[in-house]
Design a protein around this motif. Structure first.
Motif, PDB file in Angstrom:
ATOM      1  N   UNK A 194      43.941  43.363  36.806  1.00 26.77           N
ATOM      2  CA  UNK A 194      44.825  44.392  37.056  1.00 26.77           C
ATOM      3  C   UNK A 194      45.236  45.115  35.695  1.00 26.77           C
ATOM      4  N   UNK A 195      45.099  44.341  34.555  1.00 29.08           N
ATOM      5  CA  UNK A 195      45.574  44.990  33.347  1.00 29.08           C
ATOM      6  C   UNK A 195      44.460  46.131  32.695  1.00 29.08           C
ATOM      7  N   UNK A 196      42.975  45.640  33.096  1.00 28.57           N
ATOM      8  CA  UNK A 196      42.010  46.505  32.606  1.00 28.57           C
ATOM      9  C   UNK A 196      41.245  47.237  33.714  1.00 28.57           C
ATOM     10  N   UNK A 197      41.699  47.350  34.875  1.00 24.28           N
ATOM     11  CA  UNK A 197      41.249  48.024  35.980  1.00 24.28           C
ATOM     12  C   UNK A 197      39.838  47.819  36.397  1.00 24.28           C
ATOM     13  N   UNK A 198      39.532  46.294  36.517  1.00 27.49           N
ATOM     14  CA  UNK A 198      37.991  45.859  36.758  1.00 27.49           C
ATOM     15  C   UNK A 198      38.284  44.991  37.989  1.00 27.49           C
TER      16      UNK A 198
END
Length: 199
Positions: free
Chosen positions: A54-58
């Motif tokens: 979620x934090x890095x959009x992966x």
């Protein structure tokens, strides 16, 4: 756990807890999902991977892949620091804009130095990026020791500092850099050239 944009591994030597900019937390071992076939990740492990994703959009799969590399990255860094003191200058992870493990070397062909290690850690081959820098980690650590030897001989003052492998320097953080440098000079000392004094 909240993940930052860059993860600085244990190779950044920090003398004080208050490093400039705030060093980001290291991922603990529970953040690494199990790779044993048929194993079911615990809710805690799944949550760590999901938080990273979620934090890095992966994707969750990509987050798990990256987290699964943590142990090997740490082992590689420790092996290089122990065995390649004449050239190794540090290792760190960058998460954006693309995921990579940066390994820095000074005065050597980094690719040639790394080759035998990557036979032991083949999963890292595709994520390694080699940087060439001026000073080895051992040189920076020696400069740090000398800087703090000097500081210890001055009147007590609030100073933090450490080794920053990403910028290949030693830093000292003081309230008034100009005043501090004057005090050092007046006492007849000279800081190593790799040491930068910052407010």
């Amino acid at each position: 756990m909240k993940f930052g944009r860059k993860l600085i591994l244990l190779l950044i030597v920090v003398l004080a807890a208050c490093a400039p900019g705030g060093a980001e937390p290291e991922l603990d071992e529970t953040a690494v999902p199990s790779t044993v076939e048929g194993a079911v990740p615990t809710p805690e492990i799944h949550l760590e991977a999901q938080s990273y994703a979620d934090a890095l959009g992966v994707s969750l799969e990509e987050a798990s892949r990256r987290l699964n590399l943590q142990d090997e990255i740490g082992e590689l860094g420790a092996a290089l620091e122990a065995n390649e003191t004449d050239s190794f200058a540090g290792l760190w992870i960058e998460h954006e804009p693309e995921y990579k493990v940066v390994v820095a070397f000074a005065g050597a062909d980094g690719e040639a130095v790394l080759r035998p290690y990557l036979q032991t850690y083949p999963a890292l081959v595709d994520v390694i990026e080699i940087h060439t820098v001026q000073h080895t980690l051992a040189e920076l650590q020696a400069a740090q020791r000398e800087a703090f030897r000097i500081v210890e001989q001055l009147e007590p003052m609030s100073i933090a500092g450490g080794v920053d492998v990403m910028t290949n320097r030693v830093y000292l953080t003081v309230g008034n850099p100009a005043l501090f440098l004057q005090v050092v000079a007046d006492a007849g000392f000279e800081l190593p050239p790799t040491v930068e004094v910052e407010p």
